[in-house]
Design an enzyme around this catalytic site. Structure first.
Site, PDB file in Angstrom:
ATOM      1  N   ARG A   1       0.779  14.548  13.568  1.00  0.00           N
ATOM      2  CA  ARG A   1       1.396  14.246  12.272  1.00  0.00           C
ATOM      3  C   ARG A   1       1.539  15.516  11.439  1.00  0.00           C
ATOM      4  NH1 ARG A   1      -0.957   8.671   9.891  1.00  0.00           N
ATOM      5  NH2 ARG A   1       0.926   8.776   8.637  1.00  0.00           N
TER       6      ARG A   1
ATOM      7  N   ASP B   1       4.267   0.521  11.945  1.00  0.00           N
ATOM      8  CA  ASP B   1       3.033  -0.080  11.439  1.00  0.00           C
ATOM      9  C   ASP B   1       2.862  -1.541  11.867  1.00  0.00           C
ATOM     10  OD1 ASP B   1       2.360   2.302  10.293  1.00  0.00           O
ATOM     11  OD2 ASP B   1       2.805   1.712   8.227  1.00  0.00           O
TER      12      ASP B   1
ATOM     13  N   LYS C   1       0.845  -1.216   0.000  1.00  0.00           N
ATOM     14  CA  LYS C   1       0.000   0.000   0.000  1.00  0.00           C
ATOM     15  C   LYS C   1       0.872   1.256   0.000  1.00  0.00           C
ATOM     16  CE  LYS C   1      -1.750   1.661   4.015  1.00  0.00           C
ATOM     17  NZ  LYS C   1      -1.462   3.096   4.177  1.00  0.00           N
ATOM     18  N   ASN C   2       1.879   1.258   0.873  1.00  0.00           N
ATOM     19  CA  ASN C   2       2.657   2.493   1.053  1.00  0.00           C
ATOM     20  C   ASN C   2       3.628   2.767  -0.091  1.00  0.00           C
ATOM     21  OD1 ASN C   2       1.301   2.974   3.366  1.00  0.00           O
ATOM     22  ND2 ASN C   2       3.001   2.561   4.774  1.00  0.00           N
TER      23      ASN C   2
ATOM     24  N   CYS D   1      -5.269  12.928  13.511  1.00  0.00           N
ATOM     25  CA  CYS D   1      -5.034  11.515  13.237  1.00  0.00           C
ATOM     26  C   CYS D   1      -4.989  10.742  14.546  1.00  0.00           C
ATOM     27  CB  CYS D   1      -3.702  11.377  12.503  1.00  0.00           C
ATOM     28  SG  CYS D   1      -3.265   9.685  12.197  1.00  0.00           S
TER      29      CYS D   1
ATOM     30  N   ARG E   1      -8.819  -0.239   4.542  1.00  0.00           N
ATOM     31  CA  ARG E   1      -7.895   0.740   3.959  1.00  0.00           C
ATOM     32  C   ARG E   1      -6.555   0.090   3.633  1.00  0.00           C
ATOM     33  NH1 ARG E   1      -6.512   5.112   7.579  1.00  0.00           N
ATOM     34  NH2 ARG E   1      -5.107   5.308   5.827  1.00  0.00           N
TER      35      ARG E   1
HETATM   36  C1  UD1 Z   1       4.288   6.887   6.435  1.00  0.00           C
HETATM   37  C2  UD1 Z   1       3.395   5.689   6.202  1.00  0.00           C
HETATM   38  C3  UD1 Z   1       2.785   5.217   7.508  1.00  0.00           C
HETATM   39  C4  UD1 Z   1       3.880   4.945   8.523  1.00  0.00           C
HETATM   40  C5  UD1 Z   1       4.803   6.153   8.650  1.00  0.00           C
HETATM   41  C6  UD1 Z   1       6.026   5.861   9.516  1.00  0.00           C
HETATM   42  C7  UD1 Z   1       2.620   6.018   3.931  1.00  0.00           C
HETATM   43  C8  UD1 Z   1       1.492   6.318   3.028  1.00  0.00           C
HETATM   44  N1  UD1 Z   1       2.361   6.061   5.249  1.00  0.00           N
HETATM   45  O1  UD1 Z   1       3.463   7.932   6.954  1.00  0.00           O
HETATM   46  O2  UD1 Z   1       2.048   4.020   7.253  1.00  0.00           O
HETATM   47  O3  UD1 Z   1       3.292   4.683   9.794  1.00  0.00           O
HETATM   48  O4  UD1 Z   1       5.311   6.533   7.361  1.00  0.00           O
HETATM   49  O5  UD1 Z   1       6.758   4.818   8.997  1.00  0.00           O
HETATM   50  O6  UD1 Z   1       3.700   5.702   3.504  1.00  0.00           O
HETATM   51  N2  UD1 Z   1       7.065  14.204  10.990  1.00  0.00           N
HETATM   52  C9  UD1 Z   1       7.419  15.507  11.268  1.00  0.00           C
HETATM   53  N3  UD1 Z   1       7.283  16.440  10.276  1.00  0.00           N
HETATM   54  C10 UD1 Z   1       6.838  16.121   9.034  1.00  0.00           C
HETATM   55  C11 UD1 Z   1       6.502  14.786   8.755  1.00  0.00           C
HETATM   56  C12 UD1 Z   1       6.621  13.857   9.762  1.00  0.00           C
HETATM   57  O7  UD1 Z   1       7.825  15.816  12.386  1.00  0.00           O
HETATM   58  O8  UD1 Z   1       6.748  17.002   8.177  1.00  0.00           O
HETATM   59  C13 UD1 Z   1       7.196  13.170  12.037  1.00  0.00           C
HETATM   60  C14 UD1 Z   1       5.882  12.438  12.310  1.00  0.00           C
HETATM   61  O9  UD1 Z   1       5.109  13.126  13.269  1.00  0.00           O
HETATM   62  C15 UD1 Z   1       6.388  11.100  12.812  1.00  0.00           C
HETATM   63  C16 UD1 Z   1       7.653  10.872  11.971  1.00  0.00           C
HETATM   64  O10 UD1 Z   1       8.047  12.166  11.528  1.00  0.00           O
HETATM   65  O11 UD1 Z   1       6.748  11.202  14.171  1.00  0.00           O
HETATM   66  C17 UD1 Z   1       7.462   9.961  10.788  1.00  0.00           C
HETATM   67  O12 UD1 Z   1       6.349  10.412  10.014  1.00  0.00           O
HETATM   68  P1  UD1 Z   1       6.282  10.165   8.432  1.00  0.00           P
HETATM   69  O13 UD1 Z   1       7.404   9.286   8.015  1.00  0.00           O
HETATM   70  O14 UD1 Z   1       6.152  11.478   7.740  1.00  0.00           O
HETATM   71  O15 UD1 Z   1       4.912   9.395   8.273  1.00  0.00           O
HETATM   72  P2  UD1 Z   1       4.033   9.425   6.971  1.00  0.00           P
HETATM   73  O16 UD1 Z   1       4.883   9.661   5.796  1.00  0.00           O
HETATM   74  O17 UD1 Z   1       2.846  10.305   7.191  1.00  0.00           O
END
Ligand code: UD1
Length: 418
Positions: A121, A307, A22-23, A116, A399
């Site tokens: 997030r 995950d 999915k990801n 969320c 999902r």
């Molecule tokens: C993706 C995955 C999700 C998985 C997550 C962590 C997809 C579609 N989703 O989510 O299933 O649980 O990676 O492996 O691929 N953060 C910040 N600033 C940002 C972005 C993130 O501080 O701009 C922090 C988040 O709060 C979190 C960490 O970084 O603590 C990782 O988040 P991130 O890797 O961005 O998660 P997603 O990409 O949303």
């Protein structure tokens, strides 16, 4: 609203095949916006999130069709650059269209994803990365509005307080493909799904190196052309089956996986006492001996994926001894713990960790899923529990898991949807 009814207590046994990730599928679908031609994407799982991304692309003007596991996406007629709240609120990964829209049209307006259930997030790192490429970004009435006449390569640091960002790396890497000059992303996410997106873009004519490492280099090109790509296996789905097998003390073979992308998960299962054999595209799980509690932490790749944290917690409630589970990616991702307690688990929160006094018998009851992987944890617990469980809000499961009850039924589980 549909519920899943699980009559637990039986051991899982037999063979199961995992779908494409999915990801990886979602950012690849979003990146097809950059392609001046057709994107033919094989092994795309049949999931509600994939349908949501298809609807989002269609709302922008793309043609999207599906035949079996193959998606055909033609974005030649895409003219829209607005990703509406109505679709983005259903799925956070919708934010992956931000970089591609900006790179293709020089404009994007994408709803902020909002709250969320797995914790805070933010998308500040996405915005920082795109700003470094020269985009002018502002937040207007709940939307990220991005503009740029010409993106330019830059040195971008994507490290945040919890490590890198997976979808943020996808956004910046994709946008950089059409930027002028060379981009270096430092503290890039190393997740296999990011590397798979990179391979898709390279097959379309992009010039990306360092995939799978924390330094990714992209040299911008004029345009990307038609491409055919096959999505990597879903290591989270595979891990969920492995953990479920261990929780029921079963023996299963998981096919169509890449064990090298699941080393930390298999290592943790071995530490718990699960027997594991690996072949190039198969993992065999058996639970012949006693299992013991462990201390584990969810970390960015190659660590144990956040995950799979909830599913591991469900397994560890069934394992004698004390276990400690910490999530360093989403430190508040513990809502499932309270539902597991309702099934008889002995769990208490201690700061950023959860301490499990494992080994008691779980009992079936009505439980409520709070997010995708929390639902998977409740399924794992229900399979191991004595008696019947009813799992509510299973739209979360749909999902991220395709045909879950059929796959579990083939493994001998008693699961129905009502
Ligand atoms: C993706 C995955 C999700 C998985 C997550 C962590 C997809 C579609 N989703 O989510 O299933 O649980 O990676 O492996 O691929 N953060 C910040 N600033 C940002 C972005 C993130 O501080 O701009 C922090 C988040 O709060 C979190 C960490 O970084 O603590 C990782 O988040 P991130 O890797 O961005 O998660 P997603 O990409 O949303």
């Amino acid at each position: 609203m549909e519920i899943l009814i699980v009559d637990g207590g039986g051991r899982l046994h037999g063979d199961v095949r995992v779908d494409g990730a999915k990801n990886a599928s979602l950012p690849i679908m979003a990146a097809s916006i950059l392609i001046s031609g057709d994107a033919c994407i094989n092994r795309v799982p049949d999931l509600v999130d994939v349908q949501t991304m298809s609807l989002l692309l269609q709302s922008l003007g793309a043609d999207v069709s599906r035949s079996e596991g193959t998606l055909q996406i033609d974005t030649r007629r895409v003219t829209g650059h607005h990703a509406d709240y109505e679709l983005v609120r259903r799925m956070r990964a919708s934010v992956c269209v931000l970089g591609p829209l900006l790179a293709r049209f020089g404009r994007a307006s994408v709803s902020l994803p909002g709250g969320c259930n797995i914790g805070h997030r933010p998308i500040d790192l996405h915005l920082k990365g795109l700003t470094a490429l020269g985009a002018d970004l502002r937040i207007e009435r709940g939307y990220v509005v991005a503009e740029s006449t010409q993106l330019r390569g830059a040195d971008v640091f994507l490290g945040g307080p919890s490590g890198s960002t997976v979808t943020g790396t996808c956004n910046v890497m994709t946008a950089a493909c059409l930027a002028k000059g060379r981009t270096v992303i430092r503290a890039a996410a190393c997740e296999p799904e990011v590397a798979d997106l990179g391979r898709f873009l390279n097959a379309a004519g992009a010039c990306i190196s360092g995939l799978g490492s924390s330094t990714i280099e992209i040299t911008g090109v004029e345009e990307l052309a038609s491409v055919t790509h096959t999505v990597v296996p879903d290591r989270i789905e595979a891990a969920t089956f492995a953990i479920a097998a261990a929780a029921t003390r079963g023996s299963i073979s998981i096919h169509d996986v890449l064990p090298s992308q699941m080393t930390s998960v298999l290592d943790a299962l071995r530490a718990i006492g699960v027997d594991i054999q690996v072949a190039p595209d198969r993992v065999d799980i058996a639970t012949s001996g006693d299992l013991t509690g462990v201390e584990l932490a969810a970390l960015p790749f190659p660590g144990i994926p956040t995950d799979t944290q909830a599913q591991f917690m469900a397994l560890l409630t069934t394992v004698p001894g004390v276990s400690v589970v910490t999530d360093r990616v989403f430190p508040d991702r513990f809502i499932h713990a309270s539902e597991l307690v309702r099934m008889g688990a002995r769990i208490r929160r201690e700061g950023a960790s959860v301490v499990i006094d494992g080994g008691g018998q779980l009992t079936g009851t009505s439980v409520m899923a709070s997010d995708l992987r929390a639902s998977a944890a409740l399924v794992v617990a229900a399979l191991a529990a004595d008696g019947e469980s009813q799992i509510r809000r299973i739209y979360h499961l749909d999902r991220g898991y395709a045909h879950l009850e059929q796959k579990l039924t083939r493994l001998g589980a008693k699961v129905i949807r009502r």
